[in-house]
Each structure stands twice: as structure tokens, then as C-alpha cells.
Scaffold this motif. Structure first.
Motif, PDB file in Angstrom:
ATOM      1  N   THR A  94     -78.356  67.086   3.407  1.00 21.32           N
ATOM      2  CA  THR A  94     -78.704  65.673   3.576  1.00 21.32           C
ATOM      3  C   THR A  94     -77.717  64.757   2.873  1.00 21.32           C
ATOM      4  O   THR A  94     -77.819  63.549   2.980  1.00 21.32           O
ATOM      5  CB  THR A  94     -80.118  65.380   3.041  1.00 21.32           C
ATOM      6  OG1 THR A  94     -80.153  65.644   1.637  1.00 21.32           O
ATOM      7  CG2 THR A  94     -81.156  66.209   3.769  1.00 21.32           C
ATOM      8  N   LYS A  95     -76.773  65.325   2.145  1.00 22.69           N
ATOM      9  CA  LYS A  95     -75.762  64.522   1.455  1.00 22.69           C
ATOM     10  C   LYS A  95     -74.373  64.979   1.873  1.00 22.69           C
ATOM     11  O   LYS A  95     -74.208  66.094   2.368  1.00 22.69           O
ATOM     12  CB  LYS A  95     -75.942  64.612  -0.056  1.00 22.69           C
ATOM     13  CG  LYS A  95     -76.102  65.982  -0.626  1.00 22.69           C
ATOM     14  CD  LYS A  95     -76.436  65.917  -2.098  1.00 22.69           C
ATOM     15  CE  LYS A  95     -77.392  67.030  -2.479  1.00 22.69           C
ATOM     16  NZ  LYS A  95     -77.881  66.961  -3.814  1.00 22.69           N
ATOM     17  N   TYR A 124     -83.117  74.614  -1.063  1.00 21.76           N
ATOM     18  CA  TYR A 124     -81.749  74.092  -1.119  1.00 21.76           C
ATOM     19  C   TYR A 124     -81.377  73.279   0.116  1.00 21.76           C
ATOM     20  O   TYR A 124     -80.225  72.888   0.286  1.00 21.76           O
ATOM     21  CB  TYR A 124     -80.745  75.233  -1.309  1.00 21.76           C
ATOM     22  CG  TYR A 124     -80.940  75.957  -2.611  1.00 21.76           C
ATOM     23  CD1 TYR A 124     -80.728  75.311  -3.828  1.00 21.76           C
ATOM     24  CD2 TYR A 124     -81.351  77.281  -2.627  1.00 21.76           C
ATOM     25  CE1 TYR A 124     -80.914  75.969  -5.027  1.00 21.76           C
ATOM     26  CE2 TYR A 124     -81.540  77.944  -3.831  1.00 21.76           C
ATOM     27  CZ  TYR A 124     -81.315  77.287  -5.020  1.00 21.76           C
ATOM     28  OH  TYR A 124     -81.508  77.936  -6.211  1.00 21.76           O
ATOM     29  N   ASP A 125     -82.331  73.008   0.984  1.00 19.71           N
ATOM     30  CA  ASP A 125     -82.055  72.229   2.193  1.00 19.71           C
ATOM     31  C   ASP A 125     -81.473  70.852   1.888  1.00 19.71           C
ATOM     32  O   ASP A 125     -80.810  70.259   2.731  1.00 19.71           O
ATOM     33  CB  ASP A 125     -83.316  72.069   3.042  1.00 19.71           C
ATOM     34  CG  ASP A 125     -83.641  73.326   3.839  1.00 19.71           C
ATOM     35  OD1 ASP A 125     -82.802  74.253   3.862  1.00 19.71           O
ATOM     36  OD2 ASP A 125     -84.730  73.373   4.430  1.00 19.71           O
ATOM     37  N   HIS A 126     -81.692  70.359   0.696  1.00 25.02           N
ATOM     38  CA  HIS A 126     -81.184  69.029   0.344  1.00 25.02           C
ATOM     39  C   HIS A 126     -79.655  68.958   0.406  1.00 25.02           C
ATOM     40  O   HIS A 126     -79.084  67.884   0.542  1.00 25.02           O
ATOM     41  CB  HIS A 126     -81.674  68.607  -1.052  1.00 25.02           C
ATOM     42  CG  HIS A 126     -81.145  69.466  -2.167  1.00 25.02           C
ATOM     43  ND1 HIS A 126     -79.987  69.172  -2.835  1.00 25.02           N
ATOM     44  CD2 HIS A 126     -81.624  70.607  -2.711  1.00 25.02           C
ATOM     45  CE1 HIS A 126     -79.768  70.097  -3.759  1.00 25.02           C
ATOM     46  NE2 HIS A 126     -80.756  70.985  -3.706  1.00 25.02           N
ATOM     47  N   TRP A 127     -78.983  70.105   0.347  1.00 21.46           N
ATOM     48  CA  TRP A 127     -77.519  70.093   0.421  1.00 21.46           C
ATOM     49  C   TRP A 127     -77.031  69.513   1.738  1.00 21.46           C
ATOM     50  O   TRP A 127     -75.954  68.932   1.807  1.00 21.46           O
ATOM     51  CB  TRP A 127     -76.963  71.509   0.257  1.00 21.46           C
ATOM     52  CG  TRP A 127     -76.873  71.913  -1.167  1.00 21.46           C
ATOM     53  CD1 TRP A 127     -77.715  72.745  -1.846  1.00 21.46           C
ATOM     54  CD2 TRP A 127     -75.898  71.481  -2.127  1.00 21.46           C
ATOM     55  NE1 TRP A 127     -77.321  72.865  -3.152  1.00 21.46           N
ATOM     56  CE2 TRP A 127     -76.209  72.102  -3.351  1.00 21.46           C
ATOM     57  CE3 TRP A 127     -74.807  70.632  -2.058  1.00 21.46           C
ATOM     58  CZ2 TRP A 127     -75.453  71.899  -4.496  1.00 21.46           C
ATOM     59  CZ3 TRP A 127     -74.049  70.440  -3.206  1.00 21.46           C
ATOM     60  CH2 TRP A 127     -74.377  71.059  -4.401  1.00 21.46           C
TER      61      TRP A 127
END
Length: 71
Positions: free
Chosen positions: A56-57, A51-54
């Protein structure tokens, strides 16, 4: 989804996607201490890395981020 969290060296960083009352943040801080103890004992310091992509946005304009200190 109400928010996201991640474990950092200094505590749990929690981001709520809408405003929360102080009493809820206080309860989340207590839960963060328990969760950190549990994760540390299991050696699972990055259990939800997928869930690290949270982070980056951009979060919604109404989001509030707090570091739930474990001290």
C-alpha cells in the motif's frame, strides 16, 4: 530488509529493494516453487497477511518486482 514477497494465484511476487543479478532471481524462482509447494500442502495460502501493508506504500526507486512463475 532486502525485499518482500507474497503468494499470488499465478506464482510468487517478489520485490527486491536493490538490484539483483539474474543468477539470484533464478535461485529465487527455484525457492519460490519449493515454498509454494510447502504452503499449498499446509493450506497456508496467506501466511504473512500481516505484511500486506507493504503493497500500500511506494517501494524505493531502486526496487524491482518480478512474478516468479511456478510453471
Amino acid at each position: 530488509m532486502a525485499g518482500v514477497w507474497r503468494l499470488l494465484a499465478t506464482g510468487i511476487e517478489a520485490t527486491a529493494f536493490h538490484p539483483l543479478p539474474d543468477s539470484t532471481w533464478k535461485a529465487l524462482t527455484a525457492e519460490a516453487a519449493t515454498l509454494t509447494t510447502f504452503l499449498t500442502a499446509r493450506g497456508a495460502l496467506t501466511p504473512y497477511r500481516r505484511y500486506d501493508h507493504w503493497w500500500t506504500k511506494p517501494f524505493p526507486d531502486t526496487a524491482e518486482t518480478r512474478l516468479l512463475s511456478l510453471e
